[in-house]
Design a protein around this motif. Structure first.
Motif, short mmCIF file in Angstrom:
data_model
loop_
_atom_site.label_atom_id
_atom_site.label_comp_id
_atom_site.label_asym_id
_atom_site.label_seq_id
_atom_site.Cartn_x
_atom_site.Cartn_y
_atom_site.Cartn_z
N GLY A 134 0.79 -1.22 0.00
CA GLY A 134 0.00 0.00 0.00
C GLY A 134 0.83 1.27 0.00
N TRP A 135 2.08 1.17 -0.43
CA TRP A 135 2.95 2.33 -0.49
C TRP A 135 2.67 3.11 -1.76
CZ3 TRP A 135 7.85 -0.87 0.99
CH2 TRP A 135 7.81 -1.16 2.35
N PRO A 136 3.01 4.39 -1.81
CA PRO A 136 2.72 5.21 -3.00
C PRO A 136 3.53 4.78 -4.22
CG PRO A 136 3.95 6.49 -1.39
CD PRO A 136 3.63 5.17 -0.75
N GLU A 137 2.97 5.11 -5.38
CA GLU A 137 3.66 4.75 -6.63
C GLU A 137 4.90 5.59 -6.89
OE1 GLU A 137 0.71 7.11 -9.70
OE2 GLU A 137 0.45 4.98 -9.39
N THR A 138 5.17 6.56 -6.03
CA THR A 138 6.40 7.36 -6.13
C THR A 138 7.55 6.72 -5.34
OG1 THR A 138 5.66 8.70 -4.26
CG2 THR A 138 5.18 9.54 -6.49
N THR A 139 7.30 5.57 -4.72
CA THR A 139 8.32 4.89 -3.91
C THR A 139 9.45 4.40 -4.81
OG1 THR A 139 6.61 4.12 -2.38
CG2 THR A 139 8.72 2.95 -2.34
N PRO A 140 10.69 4.77 -4.51
CA PRO A 140 11.83 4.23 -5.27
C PRO A 140 12.09 2.78 -4.87
CG PRO A 140 12.51 6.11 -3.89
CD PRO A 140 11.10 5.79 -3.56
N ILE A 141 12.34 1.95 -5.87
CA ILE A 141 12.65 0.54 -5.65
C ILE A 141 14.04 0.29 -6.22
CG2 ILE A 141 11.96 -1.84 -6.12
CD1 ILE A 141 9.14 -0.72 -6.80
N TYR A 142 14.90 -0.34 -5.43
CA TYR A 142 16.28 -0.59 -5.83
C TYR A 142 16.56 -2.09 -5.90
CZ TYR A 142 16.84 4.24 -4.32
OH TYR A 142 16.69 5.59 -4.17
N VAL A 143 17.40 -2.48 -6.83
CA VAL A 143 17.91 -3.85 -6.85
C VAL A 143 18.97 -3.92 -5.75
CG1 VAL A 143 19.21 -5.58 -8.14
CG2 VAL A 143 17.49 -4.20 -9.31
N LYS A 144 18.73 -4.76 -4.78
CA LYS A 144 19.71 -4.93 -3.70
C LYS A 144 20.72 -6.00 -4.08
CE LYS A 144 20.20 -5.37 1.26
NZ LYS A 144 19.47 -5.31 2.53
N LYS A 145 20.20 -7.13 -4.60
CA LYS A 145 21.06 -8.21 -5.08
C LYS A 145 20.51 -8.71 -6.40
CE LYS A 145 22.68 -9.81 -0.62
NZ LYS A 145 22.70 -10.87 0.37
#
Length: 134
Positions: free
Chosen positions: A64-75
């Motif tokens: 339920g987080w906003p669509e502006t949330t940055p998502i990063y590849v951690k591994k």
């Protein structure tokens, strides 16, 4: 009376079709690894688009987080911790211990630090499943 039944059937078609648009991404296996980290488990014919789609699905629909949330590849793609014998990509929304990598224009999950905003990652669901899912 028969015409009323046909009219009702035709009126319900858009609802039936929209109900099916999210089915594929709902089947993506995602395992939380804490509050901000999660792994998207490789499915059949999985590529970068499916991984990013799974990450956006987790962030927006399951958390339920906003669509502006940055998502990063951690591994980058490697062995899954939660599904033995399967591959996964580990993503994070809190990249404190991940070096930022330029995302560029290529679609990839092969480098730690690659980032997409959730709304951008969501667009890959269309590529992955050949239709809009939101």
């Amino acid at each position: 009376m028969r015409m009323a039944g046909v009219g009702l059937f035709l009126a319900l078609i858009p609802y039936a079709l929209s109900a099916n648009t999210d089915g594929e991404e709902d089947r993506i296996v995602i395992a939380p690894l804490g509050n901000t980290d999660f792994e998207v488990i490789q499915g059949t014919n999985f590529g970068a688009a499916e991984y990013w789609c799974g990450a956006a699905t987790y962030v927006e629909r399951r958390r339920g987080w906003p669509e502006t949330t940055p998502i990063y590849v951690k591994k980058p793609e490697g062995s899954s911790a939660t599904a033995p014998g399967r591959k996964c990509v580990i993503f994070t929304t809190a990249p404190t211990d991940v070096a930022q990598a330029p995302s560029g224009l290529t679609l990839s999950v092969g480098k730690a630090g690659a980032m997409r905003k959730s709304a951008v990652a969501r667009r890959y669901c269309r590529d992955a499943f050949t239709r809009s899912t939101k």
